[in-house]
Design an enzyme around this catalytic site. Structure first.
Site, mmCIF file in Angstrom:
data_model
loop_
_atom_site.group_PDB
_atom_site.id
_atom_site.type_symbol
_atom_site.label_atom_id
_atom_site.label_comp_id
_atom_site.label_asym_id
_atom_site.label_seq_id
_atom_site.Cartn_x
_atom_site.Cartn_y
_atom_site.Cartn_z
ATOM 1 N N TYR A 154 32.447 -24.084 -33.808
ATOM 2 C CA TYR A 154 31.882 -25.442 -33.716
ATOM 3 C C TYR A 154 32.346 -26.280 -34.907
ATOM 4 C CZ TYR A 154 28.310 -29.154 -33.529
ATOM 5 O OH TYR A 154 27.659 -30.369 -33.495
ATOM 6 N N LYS A 158 34.638 -29.779 -34.922
ATOM 7 C CA LYS A 158 34.227 -31.059 -35.506
ATOM 8 C C LYS A 158 35.154 -31.471 -36.658
ATOM 9 C CE LYS A 158 30.699 -31.906 -32.762
ATOM 10 N NZ LYS A 158 30.671 -33.031 -31.827
HETATM 11 N N1 LIG Z 1 21.651 -31.880 -32.448
HETATM 12 C C1 LIG Z 1 22.308 -31.639 -33.590
HETATM 13 O O1 LIG Z 1 21.807 -30.926 -34.481
HETATM 14 C C2 LIG Z 1 23.640 -32.297 -33.845
HETATM 15 C C3 LIG Z 1 24.084 -32.393 -35.167
HETATM 16 C C4 LIG Z 1 25.335 -32.954 -35.415
HETATM 17 C C5 LIG Z 1 26.103 -33.398 -34.361
HETATM 18 N N2 LIG Z 1 25.648 -33.301 -33.090
HETATM 19 C C6 LIG Z 1 26.522 -33.769 -32.008
HETATM 20 O O2 LIG Z 1 25.846 -34.777 -31.282
HETATM 21 C C7 LIG Z 1 26.340 -34.810 -29.945
HETATM 22 C C8 LIG Z 1 25.168 -34.811 -28.985
HETATM 23 O O3 LIG Z 1 24.463 -33.576 -29.127
HETATM 24 P P1 LIG Z 1 22.915 -33.405 -28.766
HETATM 25 O O4 LIG Z 1 22.266 -32.879 -29.963
HETATM 26 O O5 LIG Z 1 22.399 -34.622 -28.115
HETATM 27 O O6 LIG Z 1 23.026 -32.190 -27.721
HETATM 28 P P2 LIG Z 1 22.475 -32.036 -26.238
HETATM 29 O O7 LIG Z 1 21.107 -32.555 -26.115
HETATM 30 O O8 LIG Z 1 22.729 -30.601 -25.881
HETATM 31 O O9 LIG Z 1 23.459 -32.976 -25.391
HETATM 32 C C9 LIG Z 1 24.794 -32.622 -25.153
HETATM 33 C C10 LIG Z 1 25.391 -33.622 -24.182
HETATM 34 O O10 LIG Z 1 26.752 -33.277 -23.937
HETATM 35 C C11 LIG Z 1 26.982 -33.329 -22.544
HETATM 36 N N3 LIG Z 1 28.014 -32.379 -22.137
HETATM 37 C C12 LIG Z 1 28.163 -31.089 -22.550
HETATM 38 N N4 LIG Z 1 29.191 -30.529 -21.890
HETATM 39 C C13 LIG Z 1 29.699 -31.489 -21.058
HETATM 40 C C14 LIG Z 1 30.764 -31.508 -20.126
HETATM 41 N N5 LIG Z 1 31.529 -30.434 -19.885
HETATM 42 N N6 LIG Z 1 31.002 -32.651 -19.448
HETATM 43 C C15 LIG Z 1 30.241 -33.759 -19.665
HETATM 44 N N7 LIG Z 1 29.214 -33.794 -20.538
HETATM 45 C C16 LIG Z 1 28.950 -32.656 -21.214
HETATM 46 C C17 LIG Z 1 25.646 -32.962 -21.912
HETATM 47 O O11 LIG Z 1 25.566 -33.514 -20.624
HETATM 48 P P3 LIG Z 1 25.328 -32.675 -19.269
HETATM 49 O O12 LIG Z 1 24.607 -31.438 -19.610
HETATM 50 O O13 LIG Z 1 24.598 -33.638 -18.389
HETATM 51 O O14 LIG Z 1 26.690 -32.444 -18.782
HETATM 52 C C18 LIG Z 1 24.674 -33.671 -22.838
HETATM 53 O O15 LIG Z 1 24.512 -34.987 -22.429
HETATM 54 C C19 LIG Z 1 27.259 -33.592 -29.802
HETATM 55 O O16 LIG Z 1 28.598 -34.000 -29.949
HETATM 56 C C20 LIG Z 1 26.856 -32.714 -30.975
HETATM 57 O O17 LIG Z 1 27.909 -31.861 -31.397
HETATM 58 C C21 LIG Z 1 24.434 -32.762 -32.797
#
Ligand SMILES: NC(=O)c1ccc[n+]([C@@H]2O[C@H](COP(=O)([O-])OP(=O)(O)OC[C@H]3O[C@@H](n4cnc5c(N)ncnc54)[C@H](OP(=O)(O)O)[C@@H]3O)[C@@H](O)[C@H]2O)c1
Length: 271
Positions: A154, A158
């Protein structure tokens, strides 16, 4: 960027951060094109936005499928209306020991977190360039600047997204186009369900609410920022890691030891 009346394509809109971003962008007057795979979830978000007086449309897409990113840009512009911004928020994570990550998990992680945002940018750029404007927002992570134990793949994905964002920003210098890289820290969403959240509690990791992260991303867009790293002391450690990585090795040694049992249990529970 003035978000009022702009058309913004948002991937990951069904997720924890994406859902809040959708509401925050719509509240600023954007027409939000919501993308993800969970159509029902996206429909509910779009209806809620419309009921609040905002504008939203749903564009389902599996970004890991071959041709998925290009199809999504085609769908987003089929009505002849141009896009003003692309927000690459979709992402997947893997928490575990590196040797326990399967080839298909690695492939999916890389396609979703790196290849898809790059291909979406490639597909959006010609029209952005023609109009001399357009913003690409890439949602990275603090782990994209600090290689984190038990998140090696991961972190690598990133780091790649951050490198792409930095290089593209420099490539587009003077074109009127903008690239923004944002790096949240641990945020309370489904991506951290299970072993990750148990580990985070055990090591007292600082945790943000997705609403706060979404507001900060929209603020960065409105301020025409180039990069934003969220959270203190994480911002400081990003700088420190760039200058003195051995100090950060030492700082993460104890935490790494605490994390490993959770990472091992996570891998054994994985399908
Ligand atoms: N939460 C954290 O701690 C954190 C920290 C730093 C960065 N981030 C980043 O923030 C972003 C959002 O994460 P989140 O925390 O909101 O996670 P999340 O709730 O698991 O959401 C992930 C999103 O990605 C979409 N996704 C995953 N695989 C996909 C695919 N093959 N095609 C289309 N859509 C896909 C999912 O949509 P569907 O399931 O509907 O396809 C969902 O909308 C990510 O890039 C993550 O790396 C998160």
């Amino acid at each position: 960027m003035n978000i009022q009346n702009r058309r913004v394509l948002l991937t990951g809109a069904s997720g924890g951060i994406g859902r809040e971003l959708a509401f925050a962008l719509a509240a600023q007057g954007a027409t939000v094109l919501l993308s993800g795979r969970k159509t029902l979830v996206l429909d509910n978000i779009a209806n809620a936005i419309v009921n609040l007086g905002g504008k939203a449309r749903v564009l389902p897409c599996d970004l890991s499928a071959p041709g998925g990113p290009q199809r999504l840009i085609d769908d987003a512009t089929r009505d002849g209306e141009p896009l003003d911004a692309l927000v690459n928020c979709a992402g997947v994570s893997y928490f575990g020991m590196t040797e326990d990550l399967s080839a298909s998990q690695l492939d999916l992680l890389w396609r979703t977190n790196v290849i898809a945002p790059m291909q979406l940018a490639q597909a959006a750029l010609p029209a952005f360039k023609q109009r001399g404007q357009g913003m690409i927002v890439n949602v990275g992570s603090i782990f994209g600047s600090i290689g984190f134990p038990c998140f090696a793949a991961y972190s690598a994905s990133k780091f790649a997204l951050r490198g792409f964002s930095e290089a593209l920003r420099r490539e587009l210098d003077g074109s009127g186009l903008q690239v923004l890289y944002v790096a949240p820290r641990y945020t309370k969403t489904a991506i951290n369900d299970g072993a990750v959240s148990r580990m985070a509690e055990a090591v007292s990791m600082k945790q943000d609410e997705p609403q706060a992260v979404a507001q900060a991303i929209v603020a960065a867009m409105r301020a025409d920022a180039k990069e934003r790293f969220f959270g203190w002391p994480e911002r400081f450690f990003v700088r420190l890691n760039g200058l003195f990585p051995r100090l950060v090795d030492n700082g993460l040694r104890e935490q790494g030891k605490q994390m490993r049992p959770f990472a091992q249990s996570s891998a054994s529970a994985a399908p």
